[in-house]
Design a protein around this motif. Structure first.
Motif, PDB file in Angstrom:
ATOM      1  N   VAL A 121      -4.139  -4.741 -28.651  1.00  0.00           N
ATOM      2  CA  VAL A 121      -5.133  -3.637 -27.953  1.00  0.00           C
ATOM      3  C   VAL A 121      -4.670  -2.506 -28.358  1.00  0.00           C
ATOM      4  O   VAL A 121      -5.646  -1.681 -28.751  1.00  0.00           O
ATOM      5  N   VAL A 122      -3.372  -2.175 -28.287  1.00  0.00           N
ATOM      6  CA  VAL A 122      -2.874  -0.814 -28.377  1.00  0.00           C
ATOM      7  C   VAL A 122      -3.072  -0.442 -29.824  1.00  0.00           C
ATOM      8  O   VAL A 122      -3.502   0.779 -30.160  1.00  0.00           O
ATOM      9  N   HIS A 123      -2.832  -1.265 -30.992  1.00  0.00           N
ATOM     10  CA  HIS A 123      -2.951  -0.904 -31.997  1.00  0.00           C
ATOM     11  C   HIS A 123      -4.315  -0.590 -32.634  1.00  0.00           C
ATOM     12  O   HIS A 123      -4.727   0.112 -33.534  1.00  0.00           O
ATOM     13  N   SER A 124      -5.250  -1.415 -31.917  1.00  0.00           N
ATOM     14  CA  SER A 124      -6.662  -1.145 -32.014  1.00  0.00           C
ATOM     15  C   SER A 124      -7.105   0.015 -31.612  1.00  0.00           C
ATOM     16  O   SER A 124      -7.902   1.006 -32.338  1.00  0.00           O
ATOM     17  N   PHE A 125      -6.813   0.340 -30.291  1.00  0.00           N
ATOM     18  CA  PHE A 125      -7.329   1.602 -29.487  1.00  0.00           C
ATOM     19  C   PHE A 125      -6.757   2.907 -30.120  1.00  0.00           C
ATOM     20  O   PHE A 125      -7.413   3.559 -30.091  1.00  0.00           O
ATOM     21  N   TYR A 126      -5.384   2.669 -30.513  1.00  0.00           N
ATOM     22  CA  TYR A 126      -4.914   3.826 -31.063  1.00  0.00           C
ATOM     23  C   TYR A 126      -4.697   4.095 -32.621  1.00  0.00           C
ATOM     24  O   TYR A 126      -4.144   4.656 -33.225  1.00  0.00           O
ATOM     25  N   ALA A 127      -5.614   3.217 -33.271  1.00  0.00           N
ATOM     26  CA  ALA A 127      -5.288   3.009 -34.721  1.00  0.00           C
ATOM     27  C   ALA A 127      -5.487   4.256 -35.510  1.00  0.00           C
ATOM     28  O   ALA A 127      -4.756   4.329 -36.167  1.00  0.00           O
TER      29      ALA A 127
END
Length: 230
Positions: A121-127
């Motif tokens: 989730v984090v790596h997608s949201f903050y990509a």
């Protein structure tokens, strides 16, 4: 000319004032870039030259960086002094609607999300945000980033979400070799687990910012990191 360039979101306002007070013999220049929630969107172009996509933000960066270095600068890769960023933006994910259904801790009314799923989730949201920091590092910049303040509300999943997100971000920054300064535990209320009221903004309807005391604690932890990069 300046010793450190500061670029960030609205949290940078308290941070800049605090580090100037804590390090009076070090010259800081910069501040908040006009991007709003754009820090989660396509806010830069690059990687070479590495520039801000929004004209107003790029102009502010060029003005600050050129004054700091004493020469005309148009790309972040041309900045040869340390850059203090404030762009972890945890609050934007913490306040997302998704936590009404899912949670990083066991809950009777929400589905549990594992650490592995939180990482995705984090790596997608903050990509885009994370790609920017990789570009900054690969360009040779001496950079620092900070973790934004804890939520004030403890009767929800926002505090455990903040803690889960900062753990993933810390792992990312450790991997790419940029210091991520985190004062979550130092500013946490020992009873509620949320942001201690003494560190919270008193502005009406402000749910995400710290205050000058929060900035002072952040500056205390930033000082040795900045000294190590100057």
């Amino acid at each position: 000319m300046a010793d450190v360039l500061v670029l960030g979101d609205s949290h940078s306002n308290y941070i800049l004032a605090a580090v100037r007070s804590a390090m009076p013999h070090v010259s800081f220049i910069g501040g908040q870039l006009p991007l709003g929630s754009g820090w989660q969107n396509a806010f830069f172009s690059g990687p070479d030259p590495l520039r801000f996509s929004r004209a107003e933000a790029q102009q502010k960066f060029e003005d600050w960086a050129s004054e700091a270095t004493g020469r005309r600068v148009s790309s972040l890769h041309e900045v040869d002094i340390p850059i203090l960023f404030s762009l972890s933006n945890i609050e934007h994910l913490v306040h997302s609607w998704m936590w009404t259904k899912w949670s990083p801790v066991s809950s009777v009314d929400r589905d549990f999300l594992s650490e592995e799923v939180i990482r995705e989730v984090v790596h997608s949201f903050y990509a885009h945000n994370l790609a920017f920091m990789i570009a900054v590092k690969e360009g040779g910049a001496r950079a620092i980033n900070v973790v934004s303040p804890l939520p004030r509300i403890s009767n929800s999943d926002r505090v455990p979400v903040h803690d889960a997100v900062r753990k993933v971000l810390q792992q990312f920054y450790d991997t790419i070799g940029i210091p991520l300064v985190d004062i979550t535990d130092e500013t946490r209320d020992s009873v509620s687990g949320a942001l201690d009221p003494q560190f919270a903004s008193t502005m009406a309807n402000d749910k995400i910012h710290g205050n000058s005391q929060w900035g002072a604690v952040m500056a205390e932890h930033l000082v040795p990191v900045i000294k190590g990069l100057i």
